[in-house]
Design a protein around this motif. Sequence first.
Motif, PDB file in Angstrom:
ATOM      1  N   ILE B 118       0.846  -1.201   0.000  1.00  0.00           N
ATOM      2  CA  ILE B 118       0.000   0.000   0.000  1.00  0.00           C
ATOM      3  C   ILE B 118       0.883   1.254   0.000  1.00  0.00           C
ATOM      4  O   ILE B 118       0.620   2.223  -0.728  1.00  0.00           O
ATOM      5  CB  ILE B 118      -0.949  -0.017   1.225  1.00  0.00           C
ATOM      6  CG1 ILE B 118      -1.955  -1.168   1.088  1.00  0.00           C
ATOM      7  CG2 ILE B 118      -1.687   1.325   1.371  1.00  0.00           C
ATOM      8  CD1 ILE B 118      -2.732  -1.481   2.364  1.00  0.00           C
ATOM      9  N   ALA B 119       1.944   1.204   0.793  1.00  0.00           N
ATOM     10  CA  ALA B 119       2.877   2.340   0.859  1.00  0.00           C
ATOM     11  C   ALA B 119       3.550   2.561  -0.497  1.00  0.00           C
ATOM     12  O   ALA B 119       3.705   3.704  -0.952  1.00  0.00           O
ATOM     13  CB  ALA B 119       3.924   2.083   1.944  1.00  0.00           C
ATOM     14  N   ALA B 120       3.947   1.482  -1.149  1.00  0.00           N
ATOM     15  CA  ALA B 120       4.618   1.595  -2.454  1.00  0.00           C
ATOM     16  C   ALA B 120       3.676   2.234  -3.476  1.00  0.00           C
ATOM     17  O   ALA B 120       4.080   3.091  -4.262  1.00  0.00           O
ATOM     18  CB  ALA B 120       5.077   0.213  -2.933  1.00  0.00           C
ATOM     19  N   ASP B 121       2.406   1.830  -3.461  1.00  0.00           N
ATOM     20  CA  ASP B 121       1.424   2.434  -4.378  1.00  0.00           C
ATOM     21  C   ASP B 121       1.379   3.941  -4.194  1.00  0.00           C
ATOM     22  O   ASP B 121       1.424   4.700  -5.152  1.00  0.00           O
ATOM     23  CB  ASP B 121       0.014   1.873  -4.114  1.00  0.00           C
ATOM     24  CG  ASP B 121      -0.133   0.429  -4.564  1.00  0.00           C
ATOM     25  OD1 ASP B 121       0.726  -0.045  -5.335  1.00  0.00           O
ATOM     26  OD2 ASP B 121      -1.106  -0.232  -4.134  1.00  0.00           O
ATOM     27  N   ARG B 122       1.282   4.371  -2.947  1.00  0.00           N
ATOM     28  CA  ARG B 122       1.144   5.808  -2.696  1.00  0.00           C
ATOM     29  C   ARG B 122       2.429   6.570  -3.018  1.00  0.00           C
ATOM     30  O   ARG B 122       2.394   7.579  -3.730  1.00  0.00           O
ATOM     31  CB  ARG B 122       0.794   6.078  -1.223  1.00  0.00           C
ATOM     32  CG  ARG B 122       0.545   7.578  -0.968  1.00  0.00           C
ATOM     33  CD  ARG B 122       0.369   7.918   0.506  1.00  0.00           C
ATOM     34  NE  ARG B 122       1.619   8.008   1.244  1.00  0.00           N
ATOM     35  CZ  ARG B 122       2.456   9.051   1.210  1.00  0.00           C
ATOM     36  NH1 ARG B 122       2.195  10.098   0.455  1.00  0.00           N
ATOM     37  NH2 ARG B 122       3.572   9.033   1.929  1.00  0.00           N
ATOM     38  N   ILE B 123       3.549   6.098  -2.523  1.00  0.00           N
ATOM     39  CA  ILE B 123       4.774   6.906  -2.588  1.00  0.00           C
ATOM     40  C   ILE B 123       5.363   6.929  -3.998  1.00  0.00           C
ATOM     41  O   ILE B 123       5.648   7.992  -4.534  1.00  0.00           O
ATOM     42  CB  ILE B 123       5.803   6.429  -1.536  1.00  0.00           C
ATOM     43  CG1 ILE B 123       5.203   6.594  -0.127  1.00  0.00           C
ATOM     44  CG2 ILE B 123       7.094   7.237  -1.662  1.00  0.00           C
ATOM     45  CD1 ILE B 123       5.991   5.924   0.979  1.00  0.00           C
ATOM     46  N   PHE B 124       5.528   5.769  -4.618  1.00  0.00           N
ATOM     47  CA  PHE B 124       6.054   5.780  -5.991  1.00  0.00           C
ATOM     48  C   PHE B 124       5.056   6.462  -6.922  1.00  0.00           C
ATOM     49  O   PHE B 124       5.436   7.057  -7.933  1.00  0.00           O
ATOM     50  CB  PHE B 124       6.391   4.359  -6.469  1.00  0.00           C
ATOM     51  CG  PHE B 124       7.524   3.726  -5.699  1.00  0.00           C
ATOM     52  CD1 PHE B 124       8.747   4.381  -5.573  1.00  0.00           C
ATOM     53  CD2 PHE B 124       7.384   2.486  -5.084  1.00  0.00           C
ATOM     54  CE1 PHE B 124       9.797   3.821  -4.852  1.00  0.00           C
ATOM     55  CE2 PHE B 124       8.430   1.910  -4.366  1.00  0.00           C
ATOM     56  CZ  PHE B 124       9.640   2.584  -4.252  1.00  0.00           C
ATOM     57  N   GLY B 125       3.766   6.403  -6.565  1.00  0.00           N
ATOM     58  CA  GLY B 125       2.722   7.031  -7.375  1.00  0.00           C
ATOM     59  C   GLY B 125       2.788   8.551  -7.428  1.00  0.00           C
ATOM     60  O   GLY B 125       2.076   9.183  -8.217  1.00  0.00           O
ATOM     61  N   LEU B 126       3.632   9.156  -6.592  1.00  0.00           N
ATOM     62  CA  LEU B 126       3.806  10.618  -6.659  1.00  0.00           C
ATOM     63  C   LEU B 126       4.584  11.025  -7.907  1.00  0.00           C
ATOM     64  O   LEU B 126       4.472  12.160  -8.372  1.00  0.00           O
ATOM     65  CB  LEU B 126       4.568  11.119  -5.417  1.00  0.00           C
ATOM     66  CG  LEU B 126       3.853  10.960  -4.070  1.00  0.00           C
ATOM     67  CD1 LEU B 126       4.825  11.244  -2.930  1.00  0.00           C
ATOM     68  CD2 LEU B 126       2.654  11.893  -3.983  1.00  0.00           C
ATOM     69  N   LEU B 127       5.389  10.110  -8.433  1.00  0.00           N
ATOM     70  CA  LEU B 127       6.252  10.406  -9.581  1.00  0.00           C
ATOM     71  C   LEU B 127       5.452  10.413 -10.885  1.00  0.00           C
ATOM     72  O   LEU B 127       4.360   9.830 -10.954  1.00  0.00           O
ATOM     73  CB  LEU B 127       7.334   9.319  -9.681  1.00  0.00           C
ATOM     74  CG  LEU B 127       8.491   9.393  -8.692  1.00  0.00           C
ATOM     75  CD1 LEU B 127       9.260   8.074  -8.673  1.00  0.00           C
ATOM     76  CD2 LEU B 127       9.437  10.543  -9.066  1.00  0.00           C
ATOM     77  N   PRO B 128       6.002  11.019 -11.937  1.00  0.00           N
ATOM     78  CA  PRO B 128       5.428  10.842 -13.272  1.00  0.00           C
ATOM     79  C   PRO B 128       5.287   9.341 -13.562  1.00  0.00           C
ATOM     80  O   PRO B 128       6.119   8.541 -13.098  1.00  0.00           O
ATOM     81  CB  PRO B 128       6.469  11.485 -14.200  1.00  0.00           C
ATOM     82  CG  PRO B 128       7.194  12.471 -13.339  1.00  0.00           C
ATOM     83  CD  PRO B 128       7.204  11.883 -11.944  1.00  0.00           C
ATOM     84  N   ALA B 129       4.265   8.958 -14.319  1.00  0.00           N
ATOM     85  CA  ALA B 129       3.894   7.543 -14.471  1.00  0.00           C
ATOM     86  C   ALA B 129       5.062   6.645 -14.884  1.00  0.00           C
ATOM     87  O   ALA B 129       5.225   5.550 -14.332  1.00  0.00           O
ATOM     88  CB  ALA B 129       2.740   7.407 -15.462  1.00  0.00           C
ATOM     89  N   ASP B 130       5.884   7.093 -15.834  1.00  0.00           N
ATOM     90  CA  ASP B 130       6.974   6.225 -16.309  1.00  0.00           C
ATOM     91  C   ASP B 130       7.998   5.971 -15.201  1.00  0.00           C
ATOM     92  O   ASP B 130       8.501   4.865 -15.046  1.00  0.00           O
ATOM     93  CB  ASP B 130       7.663   6.830 -17.545  1.00  0.00           C
ATOM     94  CG  ASP B 130       8.249   8.212 -17.262  1.00  0.00           C
ATOM     95  OD1 ASP B 130       7.532   9.068 -16.691  1.00  0.00           O
ATOM     96  OD2 ASP B 130       9.428   8.451 -17.592  1.00  0.00           O
TER      97      ASP B 130
END
Lengths: 218, 218
Positions: B118-130
Amino acid sequence: MNDPAKPAPVTLNAREMANLLPDERLRSQFLFILEVEALKQVLRRTPLLDGSRRENDAEHSWQLALMAMVLAEHADEAVDLPRVLKMLLIHDIVEIDAGDTFIYDAAALTDQEAREKIAADRIFGLLPADQAEELRALWDEFEARETAEARFARAIDRLQPLLHNFFTGGGTWHTPGVTSVDVTARKSPIGASSASLWEAAQAIIAEGVARGYLKPGE
Amino acid sequence: MNDPAKPAPVTLNAREMANLLPDERLRSQFLFILEVEALKQVLRRTPLLDGSRRENDAEHSWQLALMAMVLAEHADEAVDLPRVLKMLLIHDIVEIDAGDTFIYDAAALTDQEAREKIAADRIFGLLPADQAEELRALWDEFEARETAEARFARAIDRLQPLLHNFFTGGGTWHTPGVTSVDVTARKSPIGASSASLWEAAQAIIAEGVARGYLKPGE
């Protein structure tokens, strides 16, 4: 008697280390690793983003390497990212001996280079010769700023405290005598590597002045 | 009035951030960088080598990356070092939300994977999609331990606290109920990547028992 639950440094003499780790090459590598762990104890002037304390060189180095991973596309000249990462991971190791030199301390800056070269000789010299040479060359490259990788690494090293100063309401910008002219001059290495990051940096400096976090220069 | 010299967090709302950094991609990258800086606040159980305090995840990540640079030759299967470095630089980022899970806390280990995803979804999701996809794939690879790079990164992640526990007279080895059998089992991922590092790790565990830093197992 010491409390066994309370951690306290254990020092092994040369013979004990040789008994524990008979392979000389691996032993040199471990001795280097144990020595440079002290980078966690070298405090920088830059505050953490929550303002709770000053950051140390080890966590700073991690942050720069991560920033380089995310921002590499902004380097005007294409960079070899692995080389940038290695450079950033080792760039501050000399400060274990030489200390962190505050960027707005003109007196300390004068002998910084000499102090850091002596430190580099000692610390990289703990490694097996081939690795000592490789890491020293990376550090020399970073210091010389003549390659695209060194310039980009330096740009990231200048960008990070700028972000931290702005997002803590000024941070070291409140040093007496420091104005936006000084900050812009100190941050110009960002522009030597990346037009887009330099544009962002200048916008942040201007907004810092507008919000009263930084005195305007003349 | 706040003391301007005392750093305090500045929060910009979405419109202010968009005004400051009009380029959406760069803004997402900066927001990610600002967010993950919190890794400096996540404390691990491992003591610094001088025993003065516990280390945090950011400085730990720096140390692992540096160890990987110096020890890469010990991986039994050749590894792509840049990939290992990137993996180690991001491997603990999920702990900003999920916290550090103590390796000898069986209860916390049971839902660790779910919390970290769940944490990975949120935190990496802050970046541009690629970039979100690229860093998430690296983290998934680290977690899966199916590649030589992931196994070596994991080995280094297990070796570092072993060194710190030994060289502080036991550290977390003094956790009630923990014996050399538990430690050897927890450290076995070192052997899955490197015969020479595993030999060194076993020697250090044995010497830890001999010196009374660690209880012998049965």
